[in-house]
Scaffold this active site. Sequence first.
Site, PDB file in Angstrom:
ATOM      1  N   CYS A 128       0.747  -1.099  -0.024  1.00 21.38           N
ATOM      2  CA  CYS A 128      -0.010   0.021   0.056  1.00 21.38           C
ATOM      3  C   CYS A 128       0.884   1.197   0.092  1.00 21.38           C
ATOM      4  O   CYS A 128       1.461   1.565  -1.177  1.00 21.38           O
ATOM      5  CB  CYS A 128      -1.328   0.031   1.261  1.00 21.38           C
ATOM      6  SG  CYS A 128      -2.421   1.100   1.038  1.00 21.38           S
ATOM      7  N   HIS A 142      -3.558  -5.402   0.312  1.00 25.12           N
ATOM      8  CA  HIS A 142      -3.032  -5.846   1.886  1.00 25.12           C
ATOM      9  C   HIS A 142      -3.004  -7.401   1.702  1.00 25.12           C
ATOM     10  O   HIS A 142      -3.935  -7.835   1.988  1.00 25.12           O
ATOM     11  CB  HIS A 142      -3.899  -5.094   2.886  1.00 25.12           C
ATOM     12  CG  HIS A 142      -3.479  -3.583   3.036  1.00 25.12           C
ATOM     13  ND1 HIS A 142      -2.637  -3.342   3.869  1.00 25.12           N
ATOM     14  CD2 HIS A 142      -4.188  -2.669   2.583  1.00 25.12           C
ATOM     15  CE1 HIS A 142      -2.697  -1.898   3.943  1.00 25.12           C
ATOM     16  NE2 HIS A 142      -3.649  -1.333   3.190  1.00 25.12           N
ATOM     17  N   GLU A 159      -1.667  -9.308   3.212  1.00 25.06           N
ATOM     18  CA  GLU A 159      -1.508  -9.990   4.729  1.00 25.06           C
ATOM     19  C   GLU A 159      -2.824 -10.220   5.263  1.00 25.06           C
ATOM     20  O   GLU A 159      -2.902 -11.315   6.213  1.00 25.06           O
ATOM     21  CB  GLU A 159      -0.481  -8.732   5.700  1.00 25.06           C
ATOM     22  CG  GLU A 159      -1.308  -7.733   6.121  1.00 25.06           C
ATOM     23  CD  GLU A 159      -1.505  -6.675   5.128  1.00 25.06           C
ATOM     24  OE1 GLU A 159      -1.561  -5.541   5.701  1.00 25.06           O
ATOM     25  OE2 GLU A 159      -0.983  -6.709   4.055  1.00 25.06           O
TER      26      GLU A 159
END
EC number: 6.3.4.2
Length: 551
Positions: A389, A523, A525
């Site tokens: 990001c 994102h 993750e």
Amino acid sequence: MTQHSTHGISTRYVFITGGVVSSLGKGLASAALAALLQARGYRVRLRKLDPYLNVDPGTMSPTQHGEVFVTDDGAETDLDLGHYERFTGLPASRADNITTGRIYQDIIAKERRGDYLGATIQVIPHVTNAIKAFVLDGNEGYDFVLVEIGGTVGDIEGLPFFEAIRQLGQEQPRGTCLFIHLTLLPFIPSAGELKTKPTQHSVKELRSIGIQPDILLCRCDRPIPNDERRKLALFCNVRETAVIDALDVPSIYDVPLSYRAAGLDREVLEHFGLDSEREPPLDRWRTISERVKNPEGEVTIAIVGKYTGLKDAYKSLTEALIHGGIANKVRVHLEWIEAEVFEREAPAPFLEGLHGILVPGGFGQRGAEGKIRAAQYARERRIPYFGICFGMQMAVIEAARSLAGIEGANSTEFGTTPEPVVGLLTEWMKGDALERRAAEGDLGGTMRLGSYKAALGSDTKIASIYGSTTISERHRHRYEVNMAYRERLEAKGLRFSGLSPDGLLPETVEHVGHPWFIGVQFHPELKSRPFEPHPLFQSFVAAAVEQSRLV
């Protein structure tokens, strides 16, 4: 996995409350219990009730509340939903987290419309009814719904939630509700014993509200001696077998095994009159635990961020790196570096000898130049770099300044700039619909949020990592890399390797010829799991392993 039939059986509700102190790990406890029930073949749903007045955690500082976890459907939620997803593999949604703010927002909107027909709006019954309606909604087909109540018993803002679950305990069919109270047993070295009094007071507070816990889940750093267990059972009005040790463990992925050994799932099943004798298959949890405890190597990765004072601000990120380590059979050590340091000092003394550099998401100008210098160091020294990001945006600005000669390259997030390499995103496609945002609009819930597809170039490094040219990832951002600079940047080796399906928004970039330098606007993750590590984190850690052999 075989699923038990729910035909003719009411959904069972398990309410998890906390006492004595905050941050005991109610979210992990809920997720671990869900994993144990799931291993037995039951269909499980997890939900979180947050008593704070914010509508959602989206505008809260990460240093106050930890990370904001984003769901596929674009909800900004509590970080505990990340634990729920990681432990069960089930995607959470907007319907799994609610705050006092959202409850009141909905009630006031109804009152303004006249839905209450002139009634006086009160906490009981209107607020409690709204909470109960939320808890009960959409649970058809689930064997267990685990409901975590945020905060600590005794918090004034939590009272409507405790009252609501008390009422549910009375209103639901007999034998279909269970109350678990997570508490702390502190060890006092001078006395040489675990102290039960804080837990007794916490349960007394809970009982004064009208809730009698069925199970005490006691956080402690050593097993509970028999005398203390008997005392807790006697004074807290629970069975001795229902006083469960929640021992400190080396890794969060040991928690399901620890709870199983302590008999938590057995006690829950016996409360509901269900078979508790059969041993649940937990081999995959044992494998994960073993890999975390006994790695075959180790790597060190720098996280250059701005919220490094509170590790929970990057919770999903640190877990995704652990998952990448599990996949590569290595232990990942994290070196936390405040980005602002690089605005005063050269990066080399901090980053030399490390095996990878990760620059995570964030907002605001503080630390931005430090992140740009970290990206430059990784590019020039050919160290694996992962920009997520904001980390991707800073890497693009670095390339624009250093490689393309665009000296004034910057982001409009920091003010007006002659070279807006990164600019405010005001409209984008979500499916077939055009989404629009105004620069002067509200901050809350106005970003590009949730899952969006991206198209990857077939001959790119990132496509080879995913093994696909079409991906779907979760987003949370307000600014985008400006496509007007694409040609000049690609001429200098920074390839725009992934775009939105309409080709208008850059989703991923990579430096051609670099061993591993990838930036992503989304994102990843948020979708990593211990049993299914995200391919980007798996590949990044593998690149760090390669780097460790060169250092």
